[in-house]
Design a protein around this motif. Structure first.
Motif, PDB file in Angstrom:
ATOM      1  N   HIS A 227     -25.388  13.429 -36.743  1.00  0.00           N
ATOM      2  CA  HIS A 227     -26.548  12.681 -36.269  1.00  0.00           C
ATOM      3  C   HIS A 227     -26.986  13.228 -34.918  1.00  0.00           C
ATOM      4  O   HIS A 227     -26.161  13.594 -34.086  1.00  0.00           O
ATOM      5  CB  HIS A 227     -26.220  11.183 -36.119  1.00  0.00           C
ATOM      6  CG  HIS A 227     -27.367  10.398 -35.564  1.00  0.00           C
ATOM      7  ND1 HIS A 227     -27.520  10.141 -34.217  1.00  0.00           N
ATOM      8  CD2 HIS A 227     -28.449   9.847 -36.173  1.00  0.00           C
ATOM      9  CE1 HIS A 227     -28.624   9.452 -34.020  1.00  0.00           C
ATOM     10  NE2 HIS A 227     -29.206   9.261 -35.189  1.00  0.00           N
ATOM     11  N   ASN A 228     -28.283  13.298 -34.743  1.00  0.00           N
ATOM     12  CA  ASN A 228     -28.847  13.654 -33.441  1.00  0.00           C
ATOM     13  C   ASN A 228     -30.132  12.864 -33.264  1.00  0.00           C
ATOM     14  O   ASN A 228     -30.809  12.555 -34.244  1.00  0.00           O
ATOM     15  CB  ASN A 228     -29.139  15.163 -33.375  1.00  0.00           C
ATOM     16  CG  ASN A 228     -29.413  15.623 -31.949  1.00  0.00           C
ATOM     17  OD1 ASN A 228     -28.503  15.641 -31.119  1.00  0.00           O
ATOM     18  ND2 ASN A 228     -30.650  15.967 -31.660  1.00  0.00           N
ATOM     19  N   ARG A 229     -30.428  12.523 -32.005  1.00  0.00           N
ATOM     20  CA  ARG A 229     -31.648  11.727 -31.753  1.00  0.00           C
ATOM     21  C   ARG A 229     -32.860  12.365 -32.424  1.00  0.00           C
ATOM     22  O   ARG A 229     -33.596  11.723 -33.138  1.00  0.00           O
ATOM     23  CB  ARG A 229     -31.872  11.600 -30.245  1.00  0.00           C
ATOM     24  CG  ARG A 229     -33.134  10.881 -29.872  1.00  0.00           C
ATOM     25  CD  ARG A 229     -33.275  10.757 -28.373  1.00  0.00           C
ATOM     26  NE  ARG A 229     -33.340  12.051 -27.688  1.00  0.00           N
ATOM     27  CZ  ARG A 229     -33.567  12.178 -26.395  1.00  0.00           C
ATOM     28  NH1 ARG A 229     -33.727  11.119 -25.640  1.00  0.00           N
ATOM     29  NH2 ARG A 229     -33.613  13.372 -25.829  1.00  0.00           N
ATOM     30  N   SER A 230     -33.031  13.667 -32.195  1.00  0.00           N
ATOM     31  CA  SER A 230     -34.144  14.358 -32.862  1.00  0.00           C
ATOM     32  C   SER A 230     -33.542  15.141 -34.031  1.00  0.00           C
ATOM     33  O   SER A 230     -32.557  15.868 -33.853  1.00  0.00           O
ATOM     34  CB  SER A 230     -34.856  15.284 -31.885  1.00  0.00           C
ATOM     35  OG  SER A 230     -33.907  16.057 -31.193  1.00  0.00           O
ATOM     36  N   ILE A 231     -34.139  15.006 -35.184  1.00  0.00           N
ATOM     37  CA  ILE A 231     -33.565  15.533 -36.420  1.00  0.00           C
ATOM     38  C   ILE A 231     -33.474  17.071 -36.437  1.00  0.00           C
ATOM     39  O   ILE A 231     -32.634  17.646 -37.140  1.00  0.00           O
ATOM     40  CB  ILE A 231     -34.355  15.001 -37.648  1.00  0.00           C
ATOM     41  CG1 ILE A 231     -33.642  15.318 -38.975  1.00  0.00           C
ATOM     42  CG2 ILE A 231     -35.779  15.496 -37.650  1.00  0.00           C
ATOM     43  CD1 ILE A 231     -32.382  14.561 -39.168  1.00  0.00           C
ATOM     44  N   ALA A 232     -34.293  17.715 -35.594  1.00  0.00           N
ATOM     45  CA  ALA A 232     -34.345  19.186 -35.631  1.00  0.00           C
ATOM     46  C   ALA A 232     -32.960  19.811 -35.424  1.00  0.00           C
ATOM     47  O   ALA A 232     -32.605  20.778 -36.109  1.00  0.00           O
ATOM     48  CB  ALA A 232     -35.319  19.688 -34.569  1.00  0.00           C
ATOM     49  N   LYS A 233     -32.161  19.242 -34.511  1.00  0.00           N
ATOM     50  CA  LYS A 233     -30.845  19.847 -34.230  1.00  0.00           C
ATOM     51  C   LYS A 233     -29.914  19.682 -35.428  1.00  0.00           C
ATOM     52  O   LYS A 233     -29.106  20.552 -35.729  1.00  0.00           O
ATOM     53  CB  LYS A 233     -30.216  19.213 -32.983  1.00  0.00           C
ATOM     54  CG  LYS A 233     -30.784  19.739 -31.670  1.00  0.00           C
ATOM     55  CD  LYS A 233     -29.860  19.399 -30.498  1.00  0.00           C
ATOM     56  CE  LYS A 233     -30.361  19.996 -29.201  1.00  0.00           C
ATOM     57  NZ  LYS A 233     -31.608  19.388 -28.689  1.00  0.00           N
ATOM     58  N   THR A 234     -30.024  18.526 -36.108  1.00  0.00           N
ATOM     59  CA  THR A 234     -29.181  18.290 -37.283  1.00  0.00           C
ATOM     60  C   THR A 234     -29.530  19.316 -38.361  1.00  0.00           C
ATOM     61  O   THR A 234     -28.645  19.962 -38.950  1.00  0.00           O
ATOM     62  CB  THR A 234     -29.422  16.860 -37.831  1.00  0.00           C
ATOM     63  OG1 THR A 234     -29.396  15.957 -36.733  1.00  0.00           O
ATOM     64  CG2 THR A 234     -28.379  16.472 -38.852  1.00  0.00           C
TER      65      THR A 234
HETATM   66  N1  LIG Z   1     -21.926  22.340 -22.036  1.00  0.00           N
HETATM   67  C1  LIG Z   1     -20.633  22.365 -21.718  1.00  0.00           C
HETATM   68  O1  LIG Z   1     -20.024  23.430 -21.475  1.00  0.00           O
HETATM   69  C2  LIG Z   1     -19.845  21.095 -21.666  1.00  0.00           C
HETATM   70  C3  LIG Z   1     -20.482  19.858 -21.743  1.00  0.00           C
HETATM   71  N2  LIG Z   1     -19.731  18.717 -21.734  1.00  0.00           N
HETATM   72  C4  LIG Z   1     -20.369  17.402 -21.852  1.00  0.00           C
HETATM   73  O2  LIG Z   1     -20.630  17.161 -23.251  1.00  0.00           O
HETATM   74  C5  LIG Z   1     -21.851  16.417 -23.408  1.00  0.00           C
HETATM   75  C6  LIG Z   1     -22.819  17.239 -24.269  1.00  0.00           C
HETATM   76  O3  LIG Z   1     -23.089  18.438 -23.590  1.00  0.00           O
HETATM   77  P1  LIG Z   1     -24.093  19.541 -24.162  1.00  0.00           P
HETATM   78  O4  LIG Z   1     -23.743  19.838 -25.570  1.00  0.00           O
HETATM   79  O5  LIG Z   1     -24.117  20.635 -23.161  1.00  0.00           O
HETATM   80  O6  LIG Z   1     -25.484  18.771 -24.246  1.00  0.00           O
HETATM   81  P2  LIG Z   1     -26.425  18.142 -23.118  1.00  0.00           P
HETATM   82  O7  LIG Z   1     -25.631  17.570 -22.025  1.00  0.00           O
HETATM   83  O8  LIG Z   1     -27.480  19.139 -22.779  1.00  0.00           O
HETATM   84  O9  LIG Z   1     -27.097  16.921 -23.946  1.00  0.00           O
HETATM   85  C7  LIG Z   1     -27.993  17.152 -25.002  1.00  0.00           C
HETATM   86  C8  LIG Z   1     -27.772  16.142 -26.112  1.00  0.00           C
HETATM   87  O10 LIG Z   1     -27.927  14.800 -25.620  1.00  0.00           O
HETATM   88  C9  LIG Z   1     -28.877  14.133 -26.457  1.00  0.00           C
HETATM   89  N3  LIG Z   1     -29.552  13.099 -25.701  1.00  0.00           N
HETATM   90  C10 LIG Z   1     -30.077  13.190 -24.470  1.00  0.00           C
HETATM   91  N4  LIG Z   1     -30.618  12.009 -24.099  1.00  0.00           N
HETATM   92  C11 LIG Z   1     -30.417  11.151 -25.121  1.00  0.00           C
HETATM   93  C12 LIG Z   1     -30.729   9.787 -25.332  1.00  0.00           C
HETATM   94  N5  LIG Z   1     -31.350   9.060 -24.397  1.00  0.00           N
HETATM   95  N6  LIG Z   1     -30.369   9.231 -26.503  1.00  0.00           N
HETATM   96  C13 LIG Z   1     -29.752   9.949 -27.443  1.00  0.00           C
HETATM   97  N7  LIG Z   1     -29.410  11.247 -27.300  1.00  0.00           N
HETATM   98  C14 LIG Z   1     -29.746  11.841 -26.158  1.00  0.00           C
HETATM   99  C15 LIG Z   1     -29.804  15.230 -26.908  1.00  0.00           C
HETATM  100  O11 LIG Z   1     -30.558  14.827 -28.018  1.00  0.00           O
HETATM  101  P3  LIG Z   1     -31.957  15.565 -28.355  1.00  0.00           P
HETATM  102  O12 LIG Z   1     -31.598  16.817 -29.073  1.00  0.00           O
HETATM  103  O13 LIG Z   1     -32.685  14.587 -29.208  1.00  0.00           O
HETATM  104  O14 LIG Z   1     -32.643  15.832 -27.051  1.00  0.00           O
HETATM  105  C16 LIG Z   1     -28.786  16.314 -27.232  1.00  0.00           C
HETATM  106  O15 LIG Z   1     -28.145  16.099 -28.453  1.00  0.00           O
HETATM  107  C17 LIG Z   1     -22.363  16.146 -21.986  1.00  0.00           C
HETATM  108  O16 LIG Z   1     -21.889  14.906 -21.553  1.00  0.00           O
HETATM  109  C18 LIG Z   1     -21.724  17.268 -21.160  1.00  0.00           C
HETATM  110  O17 LIG Z   1     -21.564  16.928 -19.813  1.00  0.00           O
HETATM  111  C19 LIG Z   1     -18.364  18.744 -21.696  1.00  0.00           C
HETATM  112  C20 LIG Z   1     -17.695  19.930 -21.629  1.00  0.00           C
HETATM  113  C21 LIG Z   1     -18.381  21.209 -21.572  1.00  0.00           C
END
Ligand SMILES: NC(=O)C1=CN([C@@H]2O[C@H](COP(=O)(O)OP(=O)(O)OC[C@H]3O[C@@H](n4cnc5c(N)ncnc54)[C@H](OP(=O)(O)O)[C@@H]3O)[C@@H](O)[C@H]2O)C=CC1
Ligand SMILES: O=C(CO)[C@H](O)[C@H](O)COP(=O)(O)O
Length: 482
Positions: A37-44
């Motif tokens: 599941h992802n907020r926006s379906i494009a990533k899924t």
């Molecule tokens: N990148 C890294 O190396 C690491 C990251 N982390 C942690 O893991 C988590 C994920 O990191 P990462 O993969 O880099 O992604 P991001 O931190 O860039 O987050 C993007 C994701 O969050 C979703 N999102 C953002 N806002 C909302 C919202 N209001 N409601 C629902 N979904 C939302 C996005 O959905 P949409 O696609 O719809 O925008 C997308 O799936 C973060 O907490 C990060 O700190 C931990 C270890 C390493």
């Protein structure tokens, strides 16, 4: 849409950006059915399109569909942006889940948020697990280090699943139950703080080779490659050699020379330092690393300061380049021991403050693989705590004590030379000062106490008798017992 009688997933992952998508693939590759599941379906859809053949995925669009696709007790891993987005997703999930279901937050959440969320979910009979996950994109896919906190009962159901996708070192999974509520995110926060210190120390070592010894970038890359075969063997040293070897296709210059020298930060390092201040733990290496990133990003101030006099007239680079490179290696190693020693002190203090009983030996064991700070070094830390679980400081374990004592002359030479040549080494220098302060017979804190007593009647202790004392500074200067 999943209908009754259809297959159900052992785990659901919501948030399919860099981390979530790779962890979902990791679960699937290990034979688990994964609801996506992802907020926006494009990533899924992008994930299914590119990697749908790697395992058994269930594609869902709405949160209702997602929760409906999970076997009971339901297990959902949230991998979204930390902060408000995580709260929003938790609320949405909690409204759809049933008592006994498990919500796992694998993002970089602030541990106090995790404590709050765990209590809120417990009040709704839901299990909440704040799990630190480290390893970046590659680790998420091939085996991260996982630091789950939360109720011990949740780990019984969740542990085997998480252990199956974690990195393994000597057959041991890099995943263990850390302790209650916020403990998993607390140790991940300190892990990131240590990561900051490690990277700052590597940066200072690079800068010394570049700006004291005048070495070429490619030659410095070779030094890091060589260091990675010895006691400094670690992921960050390994990738330093990779980054320094990269040539920019557009300009033909080393890539490092075309990257703007302003380091970003998302918050975990800063949180570590704030927590260290609250706990009263001198985590100086991490603090210097956080401040160094902040200074690097003060671009307009740096621009204005560029003409300041260096005062380095007459300073000479060491004549014996190889010997100085070895001095830098030893200074880096000793400073790294200090950073880890301080980080483990902070974990012990946090654990005592919140009653978590975090086992430092178990933590060192799961940091040996998968995470960004993975290093040969971690095995030594594991051994040190196995030999003496009551170690007063990691720095004082025989192995590390010997290593630092063997490095201390090199450490001093490096800092003296860097200072004379005007090359900043904040983390090297403050780590050596920490070492000197820790081993000092007497500290100037006695004078601080005298001053505090003078201006504020704050009293002081005496070395030769019990009790608190105050000098009548504005009277006849006799001493009274307070
Ligand atoms: N990148 C890294 O190396 C690491 C990251 N982390 C942690 O893991 C988590 C994920 O990191 P990462 O993969 O880099 O992604 P991001 O931190 O860039 O987050 C993007 C994701 O969050 C979703 N999102 C953002 N806002 C909302 C919202 N209001 N409601 C629902 N979904 C939302 C996005 O959905 P949409 O696609 O719809 O925008 C997308 O799936 C973060 O907490 C990060 O700190 C931990 C270890 C390493
Ligand atoms: O958790 C991580 C690695 O362990 C993330 O990559 C995190 O983003 C690193 O912190 P920063 O972006 O502040 O350098």
């Amino acid at each position: 849409m999943v209908e009754t009688g259809q297959r159900l997933a052992q785990i659901g992952v919501t948030g399919l950006a860099v981390m979530g998508s790779n962890i979902a693939r990791n679960f699937a590759r290990h034979g688990h059915t994964v609801a996506l599941h992802n907020r926006s379906i494009a990533k899924t859809d992008a994930l299914i399109e590119a990697h749908g053949d790697e395992g058994d995925f269930i594609r869902t669009e709405t949160m209702e569909e997602f929760v409906g696709a999970l076997e009971r007790p339901r297990r959902v891993l949230i991998m979204v942006k930390a902060g408000d987005p995580t709260d929003a997703v938790i609320e949405e999930l909690a409204n759809l889940m049933e008592p006994g279901d498990i919500i796992i937050d694998g993002g970089n959440s602030l541990y106090t948020d995790t404590i709050r969320r765990e209590a809120a979910m417990a009040a709704r009979n839901l299990n909440f697990v704040g799990a630190g996950i480290s390893g970046g994109e590659e680790g998420a896919l091939n085996g991260p280090s996982i630091m789950p906190g939360g109720p011990a009962e949740s780990y019984e159901s969740l542990g085997p699943l998480l252990e199956s996708i974690s990195a393994h070192v000597d057959g041991v999974p890099c995943c263990t139950h850390i302790g209650p509520d916020g403990s998993g995110h607390f140790v991940k926060m300190v892990h990131n703080g240590i990561e900051y210190a490690d990277m700052q120390l590597i940066g200072e070592a690079y800068d010394l080779m570049r700006n004291v010894l005048g070495m070429e970038v490619a030659e410095i890359a070779d030094v890091f490659r060589e260091w990675n075969t010895g006691t400094l063997d670690s992921y960050l040293i390994e990738i330093t050699a990779e980054v320094l070897s990269q040539v920019d296709a557009e300009t033909g210059k080393p890539l490092v020379d075309v990257i703007v020298d302003a380091a970003g930060q998302k918050g975990t390092g800063r949180w570590t330092v704030k927590s260290a201040l609250d706990l009263g733990i001198p985590t100086t290496g991490i603090a210097e690393a956080v401040f160094a990133r902040a200074l690097s990003s003060s671009t307009s101030q740096r621009e204005s300061a560029r003409g300041l006099v260096a005062g380095t007239t007459g300073a000479q680079a060491p004549a014996d380049k190889a010997a100085f490179v070895e001095d830098i290696r030893k200074a880096l190693y000793a400073s790294k021991v200090v950073a880890y020693s301080q980080g483990f002190d902070q974990i012990a203090a946090g654990s005592a403050e919140y009653g978590w009983s975090v086992d430092p030996g178990k933590l060192a064991t799961i940091w040996r693989g998968g995470c960004i700070i993975r290093a040969k070094f971690l095995d030594r830390i594991r051994e040190a705590y196995a030999e003496n679980p009551e170690l007063p400081a990691l720095l004082l374990a025989p192995y590390f004590r010997d290593a630092v004592e063997d490095s201390v002359e090199s450490w001093r030479r490096v800092i003296v030379t860097a200072t004379a040549m005007g090359v900043p080494v904040p983390a090297f220098a403050s780590s050596l000062s920490y070492y000197d302060a820790l081993r000092a017979e007497r500290l100037p804190a006695a004078l601080t106490q005298g001053l505090r007593d003078y201006f504020g009647a704050h009293t002081y202790l005496r070395v030769d008798k019990p009790g608190s004392f105050h000098t009548l500074w504005s009277g006849d200067r006799s001493e009274v017992e307070a």
